[in-house]
Design a protein around this motif. Structure first.
Motif, PDB file in Angstrom:
ATOM      1  N   ARG A 130       0.827  -1.206   0.000  1.00  0.00           N
ATOM      2  CA  ARG A 130       0.000   0.000   0.000  1.00  0.00           C
ATOM      3  C   ARG A 130       0.861   1.256   0.000  1.00  0.00           C
ATOM      4  O   ARG A 130       0.494   2.276  -0.596  1.00  0.00           O
ATOM      5  CB  ARG A 130      -0.950  -0.030   1.191  1.00  0.00           C
ATOM      6  CG  ARG A 130      -1.966  -1.186   1.098  1.00  0.00           C
ATOM      7  CD  ARG A 130      -2.989  -1.141   2.208  1.00  0.00           C
ATOM      8  NE  ARG A 130      -3.802   0.065   2.126  1.00  0.00           N
ATOM      9  CZ  ARG A 130      -4.715   0.407   3.023  1.00  0.00           C
ATOM     10  NH1 ARG A 130      -4.937  -0.384   4.066  1.00  0.00           N
ATOM     11  NH2 ARG A 130      -5.422   1.502   2.872  1.00  0.00           N
ATOM     12  N   GLY A 131       2.012   1.176   0.660  1.00  0.00           N
ATOM     13  CA  GLY A 131       2.925   2.316   0.640  1.00  0.00           C
ATOM     14  C   GLY A 131       3.478   2.580  -0.739  1.00  0.00           C
ATOM     15  O   GLY A 131       3.634   3.742  -1.148  1.00  0.00           O
ATOM     16  N   TRP A 132       3.784   1.513  -1.484  1.00  0.00           N
ATOM     17  CA  TRP A 132       4.245   1.683  -2.859  1.00  0.00           C
ATOM     18  C   TRP A 132       3.180   2.391  -3.698  1.00  0.00           C
ATOM     19  O   TRP A 132       3.490   3.299  -4.473  1.00  0.00           O
ATOM     20  CB  TRP A 132       4.553   0.327  -3.483  1.00  0.00           C
ATOM     21  CG  TRP A 132       5.847  -0.277  -3.029  1.00  0.00           C
ATOM     22  CD1 TRP A 132       6.915   0.377  -2.479  1.00  0.00           C
ATOM     23  CD2 TRP A 132       6.210  -1.652  -3.098  1.00  0.00           C
ATOM     24  NE1 TRP A 132       7.920  -0.523  -2.195  1.00  0.00           N
ATOM     25  CE2 TRP A 132       7.519  -1.773  -2.558  1.00  0.00           C
ATOM     26  CE3 TRP A 132       5.571  -2.796  -3.551  1.00  0.00           C
ATOM     27  CZ2 TRP A 132       8.199  -2.992  -2.485  1.00  0.00           C
ATOM     28  CZ3 TRP A 132       6.238  -4.012  -3.469  1.00  0.00           C
ATOM     29  CH2 TRP A 132       7.535  -4.110  -2.942  1.00  0.00           C
ATOM     30  N   ALA A 133       1.934   1.965  -3.563  1.00  0.00           N
ATOM     31  CA  ALA A 133       0.850   2.580  -4.339  1.00  0.00           C
ATOM     32  C   ALA A 133       0.720   4.063  -4.005  1.00  0.00           C
ATOM     33  O   ALA A 133       0.594   4.906  -4.901  1.00  0.00           O
ATOM     34  CB  ALA A 133      -0.462   1.844  -4.075  1.00  0.00           C
ATOM     35  N   GLN A 134       0.756   4.378  -2.730  1.00  0.00           N
ATOM     36  CA  GLN A 134       0.640   5.769  -2.322  1.00  0.00           C
ATOM     37  C   GLN A 134       1.782   6.599  -2.889  1.00  0.00           C
ATOM     38  O   GLN A 134       1.590   7.720  -3.378  1.00  0.00           O
ATOM     39  CB  GLN A 134       0.633   5.864  -0.788  1.00  0.00           C
ATOM     40  CG  GLN A 134       0.421   7.276  -0.252  1.00  0.00           C
ATOM     41  CD  GLN A 134      -0.971   7.806  -0.522  1.00  0.00           C
ATOM     42  OE1 GLN A 134      -1.949   7.101  -0.313  1.00  0.00           O
ATOM     43  NE2 GLN A 134      -1.059   9.043  -0.996  1.00  0.00           N
ATOM     44  N   GLY A 135       3.001   6.037  -2.857  1.00  0.00           N
ATOM     45  CA  GLY A 135       4.153   6.758  -3.380  1.00  0.00           C
ATOM     46  C   GLY A 135       4.067   7.013  -4.870  1.00  0.00           C
ATOM     47  O   GLY A 135       4.411   8.101  -5.344  1.00  0.00           O
ATOM     48  N   VAL A 136       3.611   6.015  -5.625  1.00  0.00           N
ATOM     49  CA  VAL A 136       3.458   6.194  -7.065  1.00  0.00           C
ATOM     50  C   VAL A 136       2.431   7.277  -7.363  1.00  0.00           C
ATOM     51  O   VAL A 136       2.651   8.162  -8.200  1.00  0.00           O
ATOM     52  CB  VAL A 136       3.059   4.859  -7.743  1.00  0.00           C
ATOM     53  CG1 VAL A 136       2.621   5.089  -9.189  1.00  0.00           C
ATOM     54  CG2 VAL A 136       4.217   3.876  -7.696  1.00  0.00           C
ATOM     55  N   ALA A 137       1.305   7.233  -6.676  1.00  0.00           N
ATOM     56  CA  ALA A 137       0.245   8.225  -6.914  1.00  0.00           C
ATOM     57  C   ALA A 137       0.726   9.638  -6.607  1.00  0.00           C
ATOM     58  O   ALA A 137       0.399  10.587  -7.333  1.00  0.00           O
ATOM     59  CB  ALA A 137      -0.979   7.884  -6.068  1.00  0.00           C
ATOM     60  N   GLU A 138       1.490   9.786  -5.554  1.00  0.00           N
ATOM     61  CA  GLU A 138       1.970  11.121  -5.168  1.00  0.00           C
ATOM     62  C   GLU A 138       3.025  11.652  -6.130  1.00  0.00           C
ATOM     63  O   GLU A 138       3.177  12.858  -6.278  1.00  0.00           O
ATOM     64  CB  GLU A 138       2.525  11.070  -3.751  1.00  0.00           C
ATOM     65  CG  GLU A 138       1.451  10.850  -2.686  1.00  0.00           C
ATOM     66  CD  GLU A 138       2.033  10.668  -1.297  1.00  0.00           C
ATOM     67  OE1 GLU A 138       3.283  10.565  -1.188  1.00  0.00           O
ATOM     68  OE2 GLU A 138       1.256  10.607  -0.335  1.00  0.00           O
ATOM     69  N   THR A 139       3.750  10.757  -6.782  1.00  0.00           N
ATOM     70  CA  THR A 139       4.804  11.177  -7.707  1.00  0.00           C
ATOM     71  C   THR A 139       4.254  11.546  -9.071  1.00  0.00           C
ATOM     72  O   THR A 139       4.778  12.437  -9.740  1.00  0.00           O
ATOM     73  CB  THR A 139       5.850  10.055  -7.855  1.00  0.00           C
ATOM     74  OG1 THR A 139       6.356   9.710  -6.566  1.00  0.00           O
ATOM     75  CG2 THR A 139       7.012  10.489  -8.736  1.00  0.00           C
TER      76      THR A 139
END
Length: 267
Positions: free
Chosen positions: A224-233
């Motif tokens: 879930r952290g990976w997904a959040q990071g991709v979305a924010e980038t």
């Protein structure tokens, strides 16, 4: 659900034959499988049946899997070229992409590489922006060694354990009817590990395609952290968490969300 599926092949830039299946009518959407997945194994064929009510949906066998051929040596750019051929020769001038897990990384890489992608959706791309997992080169070497020794099942198990697949999920897969098909594509797990290091974080900062980044509420904090990071980038990224299981969301939940995104109804 939609029209009956038809099958075909396209030829990539290096001559590799890529087998695909097309169903439905409407704007084209290509579904990109995760590690070990192909048309005969994994979630994409079932998902395509749901999306075919509104879209022309293409599922395909990534190189080295199913009915697609392979050309060595492997390089991530060759998988991008496979998608380029699918878009040009089977989808039309452009297409939306949905990618799952390592297939999500491939979809991002293809879009960042300039393919004519109109919209993008990714589910739990295993993408580390700040550092690469230090054990990846060793894991790839281990899998290569096990496959070369004829221990394909052990290679699959080693891969699954190393990436954090829960023990109960692994047991269910090994006891399932598709285990022999999973073993048959064990050599391509190295391809997926190579793919994970091919997308630089800065490439996401210039990707302006509308992108829906998804995760499952039952996945672990890392996914879930990976997904959040991709979305924010991503400049045009939008994050959403869906009801689901570990590293997966049912077709009944996922398909309507993807349909709204690809049709532009959720903007």
């Amino acid at each position: 659900m939609g029209e009956a599926a038809t099958t075909g092949t396209v030829h990539s830039a290096d001559g590799t034959s890529i087998a695909y299946e097309r169903s439905g009518t409407g704007p084209p959407v290509i579904l990109v499988d995760a590690a070990g997945g192909f048309r005969g194994m994994g979630p994409m064929r079932s998902l395509a049946a749901h999306l075919a009510e509104e879209f022309t949906v293409l599922t395909y066998d990534r190189r080295g899997r199913g009915q697609s051929t392979d050309t060595l040596p492997y390089a991530p750019q060759r998988e991008v070229e496979d998608l380029r051929a699918l878009i040009a020769d089977a989808a039309g001038d452009s297409a939306s992409l949905y990618g799952f897990s390592s297939g999500a990384v491939l979809a991002l890489l293809a879009a960042a590489g300039g393919l004519p992608v109109t919209r993008l959706a990714v589910l739990e791309a295993p993408f580390e922006q700040d550092e690469q997992p230090p054990d990846e080169p060793d894991l790839a070497a281990d899998i290569t060694r096990l496959v070369a020794a004829g221990r394909r099942g052990d290679a699959v198990l080693h891969f699954q354990r190393s990436i954090g697949v829960p023990a109960e999920v692994i047991a269910g897969m090994r006891d399932g009817p598709g285990w022999s098909a999973t073993e048959a594509v064990a050599h391509t797990l190295v391809y997926d590990l190579t793919l994970l290091t091919a997308l630089p974080a800065e490439a996401l900062t210039t990707l302006t395609i509308p992108t829906l980044v998804l995760d499952s509420e039952q996945s672990d904090a890392r996914l879930r952290g990976w997904a959040q990071g991709v979305a924010e980038t991503l400049p045009a990224g939008r994050h959403r968490t869906l009801p689901g299981e570990w590293h997966g969301v049912s077709d009944e939940v996922l398909a309507p969300v993807l349909a709204d995104h690809f049709a532009g109804r959720a903007d």
